[in-house]
Design a protein around this motif. Structure first.
Motif, PDB file in Angstrom:
ATOM      1  N   PHE A  63       0.846  -1.195   0.000  1.00 50.44           N
ATOM      2  CA  PHE A  63       0.000   0.000   0.000  1.00 50.44           C
ATOM      3  C   PHE A  63       0.882   1.247   0.000  1.00 50.44           C
ATOM      4  CE2 PHE A  63      -3.180  -3.058   1.451  1.00 50.44           C
ATOM      5  CZ  PHE A  63      -4.235  -2.713   0.614  1.00 50.44           C
ATOM      6  N   PHE A  64       1.960   1.205   0.767  1.00 48.41           N
ATOM      7  CA  PHE A  64       2.902   2.320   0.797  1.00 48.41           C
ATOM      8  C   PHE A  64       3.565   2.493  -0.573  1.00 48.41           C
ATOM      9  CE2 PHE A  64       7.292   3.737   1.271  1.00 48.41           C
ATOM     10  CZ  PHE A  64       7.089   4.991   1.822  1.00 48.41           C
ATOM     11  N   VAL A  65       3.995   1.372  -1.169  1.00 48.78           N
ATOM     12  CA  VAL A  65       4.684   1.418  -2.464  1.00 48.78           C
ATOM     13  C   VAL A  65       3.760   1.985  -3.548  1.00 48.78           C
ATOM     14  CG1 VAL A  65       5.536  -0.073  -4.333  1.00 48.78           C
ATOM     15  CG2 VAL A  65       6.403  -0.367  -2.017  1.00 48.78           C
ATOM     16  N   ILE A  69       2.114   9.203  -5.904  1.00 52.32           N
ATOM     17  CA  ILE A  69       2.570  10.561  -5.542  1.00 52.32           C
ATOM     18  C   ILE A  69       3.681  11.015  -6.497  1.00 52.32           C
ATOM     19  CG2 ILE A  69       3.770  11.920  -3.775  1.00 52.32           C
ATOM     20  CD1 ILE A  69       2.214  10.141  -1.691  1.00 52.32           C
ATOM     21  N   PHE A  70       4.668  10.159  -6.707  1.00 55.55           N
ATOM     22  CA  PHE A  70       5.747  10.509  -7.639  1.00 55.55           C
ATOM     23  C   PHE A  70       5.185  10.670  -9.055  1.00 55.55           C
ATOM     24  CE2 PHE A  70       9.003   9.632  -4.488  1.00 55.55           C
ATOM     25  CZ  PHE A  70      10.071  10.407  -4.913  1.00 55.55           C
ATOM     26  N   GLY A  71       4.222   9.822  -9.410  1.00 57.19           N
ATOM     27  CA  GLY A  71       3.607   9.905 -10.735  1.00 57.19           C
ATOM     28  C   GLY A  71       2.981  11.273 -10.970  1.00 57.19           C
ATOM     29  N   THR A  92       9.933  -7.734   2.069  1.00 57.48           N
ATOM     30  CA  THR A  92       9.420  -6.371   2.264  1.00 57.48           C
ATOM     31  C   THR A  92      10.526  -5.352   1.960  1.00 57.48           C
ATOM     32  OG1 THR A  92       7.891  -7.159   3.940  1.00 57.48           O
ATOM     33  CG2 THR A  92       8.371  -4.805   3.954  1.00 57.48           C
ATOM     34  N   GLY A  93      11.720  -5.595   2.485  1.00 55.36           N
ATOM     35  CA  GLY A  93      12.849  -4.702   2.206  1.00 55.36           C
ATOM     36  C   GLY A  93      13.174  -4.669   0.723  1.00 55.36           C
ATOM     37  N   ALA A  94      13.129  -5.844   0.098  1.00 54.20           N
ATOM     38  CA  ALA A  94      13.434  -5.934  -1.343  1.00 54.20           C
ATOM     39  C   ALA A  94      12.408  -5.147  -2.156  1.00 54.20           C
ATOM     40  CB  ALA A  94      13.442  -7.400  -1.771  1.00 54.20           C
ATOM     41  N   THR A  95      11.141  -5.275  -1.795  1.00 50.67           N
ATOM     42  CA  THR A  95      10.077  -4.564  -2.516  1.00 50.67           C
ATOM     43  C   THR A  95      10.313  -3.054  -2.472  1.00 50.67           C
ATOM     44  OG1 THR A  95       8.480  -6.298  -2.014  1.00 50.67           O
ATOM     45  CG2 THR A  95       7.574  -4.134  -2.548  1.00 50.67           C
ATOM     46  N   TYR A  96      10.664  -2.556  -1.297  1.00 51.21           N
ATOM     47  CA  TYR A  96      10.907  -1.119  -1.149  1.00 51.21           C
ATOM     48  C   TYR A  96      12.090  -0.692  -2.030  1.00 51.21           C
ATOM     49  CZ  TYR A  96      11.962   3.424   0.795  1.00 51.21           C
ATOM     50  OH  TYR A  96      12.203   4.764   0.918  1.00 51.21           O
ATOM     51  N   VAL A 146      12.702   1.727  -9.612  1.00 51.25           N
ATOM     52  CA  VAL A 146      11.701   2.067 -10.636  1.00 51.25           C
ATOM     53  C   VAL A 146      11.536   3.592 -10.743  1.00 51.25           C
ATOM     54  CG1 VAL A 146       9.224   1.967 -11.171  1.00 51.25           C
ATOM     55  CG2 VAL A 146      10.436  -0.114 -10.503  1.00 51.25           C
ATOM     56  N   LEU A 147      11.446   4.257  -9.595  1.00 51.83           N
ATOM     57  CA  LEU A 147      11.265   5.715  -9.611  1.00 51.83           C
ATOM     58  C   LEU A 147      12.452   6.405 -10.291  1.00 51.83           C
ATOM     59  CD1 LEU A 147       9.771   6.319  -6.046  1.00 51.83           C
ATOM     60  CD2 LEU A 147       8.569   6.432  -8.235  1.00 51.83           C
TER      61      LEU A 147
END
Lengths: 92, 203
Positions: free
Chosen positions: B33-35, B41-43, B180-184, B190-191
């Motif tokens: 949900f955070f990601v 937001i960045f988009g 979870t760390g990897a996802t972040y 990506v950003l």
């Protein structure tokens, strides 16, 4: 120890890194004059979209995730780049 | 795309059946949900940037010419390489190979730590040359967006240190925390891919 060579994740990395270098060359040579260049912009934005999708799909392991997560992340990539290209061409 | 990459999450030679990870959300759902929120937001920032760019192409093009395209490209490769080793480390941790996972995450941390160092080599000459957020609209966007991203990189590096500690001290390690760390960290990657295209590459 898992081998790096031939590992599918390494293949994705090689692909994404190669197209990064390609877009770098496109911008350096094709965009050297720093004039509006729709071809360079189209190429580098499409490459960025493909790279983002590859990282999300393979590194983030979304390809194995439930449908809602696949749909949400893919919609972000497609929606974002459609808007970016739309605003770019609308502003010319 | 799926056939040639059938064992992406299980890794070559790992015993865990492929079907085990199908339909699996990597890591903690709340991180997703955070990601997704962060991506949106960045988009919005990216689209607003493109709108203002369309109002004044000349200013943005001439300002872009002052950036170091080469450093931007090298930093992109650093983050991509870091992401690769995080992905490999996650696969190794899931397969129960903590020693290999540790090596992968240490390598990922080294590539990731190179990013802020290179950013300093980029920012310091630019600021010394008088290019600050107050210079013009392009540089305002440039410093705000890359600055926000750098904060994400810094947090990602801290999270990676916690993942390494988890791999060292927990037997067996908490796979959900590794994922979870990897996802972040991959989100940070990506950003940057989008930022690199918008700020450095497009014309």
């Amino acid at each position: 120890m898992t081998s790096l060579i031939g590992n599918p994740l390494t293949i994705v990395w090689a692909l994404v890194t190669t197209v990064t270098l390609a877009s770098w060359l496109v911008a350096r040579d094709g965009g050297a004059s720093h004039q509006i260049n729709t071809t360079v912009t189209l190429v580098v934005l499409l490459i960025a979209a493909v790279k983002a999708q590859l990282v999300i799909w393979h590194f983030m392991e979304v390809r194995r995730a439930p449908l809602w997560l696949k749909a949400t992340t893919s919609a972000w990539v497609v929606g974002l780049f459609a808007l970016l290209l739309g605003f770019y061409f609308a502003g010319l | 795309m799926t056939d040639v990459t059938e064992d992406f999450t299980t890794g070559v030679g790992n015993s865990r059946p492929d079907a085990d990870t199908r339909g699996h959300v990597p890591g903690d759902s709340s991180m997703w949900f955070f990601v997704v929120g962060d991506l949106i937001i960045f988009g919005v920032y990216f689209v607003v940037y493109m709108y203002f760019r369309g109002q004044n192409h000349e200013l943005f093009l001439h300002s872009q010419a002052r950036l170091s395209l080469d450093v931007g490209a090298v930093n992109t490769v650093m983050l991509l390489s870091s992401s690769l080793f995080v992905a490999l480390g996650t696969v190794a941790a899931r397969a129960g190979n903590s020693a290999e996972a540790l090596r992968r995450f240490w390598t990922a941390l080294a590539f990731g730590a190179a990013f802020p160092l290179l950013k300093m080599f980029e920012w310091i000459p630019e600021i010394s040359a008088g290019l600050t957020p107050g210079t013009n609209l392009f540089f305002m966007f440039y410093y705000v967006m890359t600055g926000m991203h750098l904060c994400h990189v810094a947090l990602g590096l801290v999270i990676m240190c916690f993942v390494i500690r988890n791999l060292k001290t927990s037997q067996p390690p908490k796979i959900s925390f590794v994922e979870t760390g990897a996802t972040y960290w991959h989100m940070v990657d990506v950003l940057w891919l989008v930022l690199f295209a918008l700020l450095y590459l497009m014309r």
